[in-house]
Design a protein around this motif. Structure first.
Motif, PDB file in Angstrom:
ATOM      1  N   UNK A  89       8.771  -0.158   2.755  1.00  0.00           N
ATOM      2  CA  UNK A  89       7.653   0.778   2.856  1.00  0.00           C
ATOM      3  C   UNK A  89       7.055   1.073   1.468  1.00  0.00           C
ATOM      4  N   UNK A  90       7.902   1.441   0.512  1.00  0.00           N
ATOM      5  CA  UNK A  90       7.410   1.764  -0.833  1.00  0.00           C
ATOM      6  C   UNK A  90       6.794   0.546  -1.501  1.00  0.00           C
ATOM      7  N   UNK A  91       7.390  -0.620  -1.276  1.00  0.00           N
ATOM      8  CA  UNK A  91       6.820  -1.844  -1.835  1.00  0.00           C
ATOM      9  C   UNK A  91       5.422  -2.119  -1.317  1.00  0.00           C
ATOM     10  N   UNK A  92       5.234  -1.941  -0.008  1.00  0.00           N
ATOM     11  CA  UNK A  92       3.911  -2.160   0.590  1.00  0.00           C
ATOM     12  C   UNK A  92       2.894  -1.115   0.143  1.00  0.00           C
ATOM     13  N   UNK A  93       3.257   0.154   0.252  1.00  0.00           N
ATOM     14  CA  UNK A  93       2.320   1.249  -0.045  1.00  0.00           C
ATOM     15  C   UNK A  93       1.911   1.264  -1.518  1.00  0.00           C
ATOM     16  N   UNK A  94       2.880   1.047  -2.407  1.00  0.00           N
ATOM     17  CA  UNK A  94       2.611   1.162  -3.843  1.00  0.00           C
ATOM     18  C   UNK A  94       2.481  -0.189  -4.551  1.00  0.00           C
ATOM     19  N   UNK A  95       2.516  -1.290  -3.795  1.00  0.00           N
ATOM     20  CA  UNK A  95       2.416  -2.630  -4.361  1.00  0.00           C
ATOM     21  C   UNK A  95       3.482  -2.858  -5.435  1.00  0.00           C
ATOM     22  N   UNK A  96       4.739  -2.570  -5.068  1.00  0.00           N
ATOM     23  CA  UNK A  96       5.860  -2.713  -5.984  1.00  0.00           C
ATOM     24  C   UNK A  96       6.696  -3.928  -5.614  1.00  0.00           C
TER      25      UNK A  96
END
Length: 136
Positions: free
Chosen positions: A110-117
Motif C-alpha cells: 500500500x505505502x509503495x503504491x501510494x507514495x511511489x516507494x
C-alpha cells in the motif's frame, strides 16, 4: 528528495477511500517515516484535522500539489500516534484501517503504491507512523 509543504491541519485520502471515510469506517492510517508530533507532516494528540479527498494526485518528487474535491470535508480528532518499524506491527494495529491494509505485507504494498516507494523504502526495518483518529 524535496517535499511539498502541505497544510498541517489536513489529511488527504485517495478517491477509492471516499465511501469508507464518508461512512466513518476508517479510523487508522499509516504514513511512511516518523511523523510524531513536531515532525514534518505529523499530527499531534488532540489536534483537529480536516479530511480531504484527492481529486488529482500530486507528487513530492515532481513538486506537484494534489488537487482536492472541493465538496468533501470531514473533521476528525487525532487520538493516537505511534512510530515503529514495520516488522513490529501486530494484527490488532490494522483494526480501523482500509480493507486493503490488514498486515505488514499489505501495508508495504500500500505505502509503495501510494507514495511511489521501493521495497527498500518500506522494508521490514522501515519506520512507519500509525495515526488513529475519531470523527467529530
Amino acid at each position: 528528495m524535496n517535499k511539498l509543504n502541505l497544510p498541517r491541519d489536513e489529511m488527504a485520502f485517495r478517491k477509492i477511500y471516499k465511501d469508507l471515510v464518508n461512512s466513518k469506517k476508517i479510523t487508522t492510517v499509516f504514513r511512511p517515516g516518523k511523523r510524531l508530533c513536531g515532525d514534518f507532516r505529523s499530527y499531534c494528540l488532540g489536534e483537529k484535522i480536516t479530511i480531504r479527498i484527492i481529486e488529482n494526485v500530486g507528487a513530492d518528487w515532481a513538486k506537484v500539489e494534489p488537487q482536492f474535491d472541493s465538496n468533501f470535508k470531514k473533521q476528525i480528532e487525532i487520538i493516537g500516534t505511534t512510530a515503529v518499524k514495520i516488522k513490529e506491527f501486530k494484527k490488532v494495529d490494522f483494526e480501523g484501517s482500509s480493507p486493503d491494509v490488514y498486515d505488514t505485507k499489505s501495508l508495504q504494498h500500500h505505502l509503495g503504491l501510494i507514495y511511489n516507494l521501493s521495497i527498500e523504502d518500506v522494508g521490514d526495518e522501515s519506520v512507519v507512523t500509525k495515526i488513529q483518529f475519531k470523527y467529530i
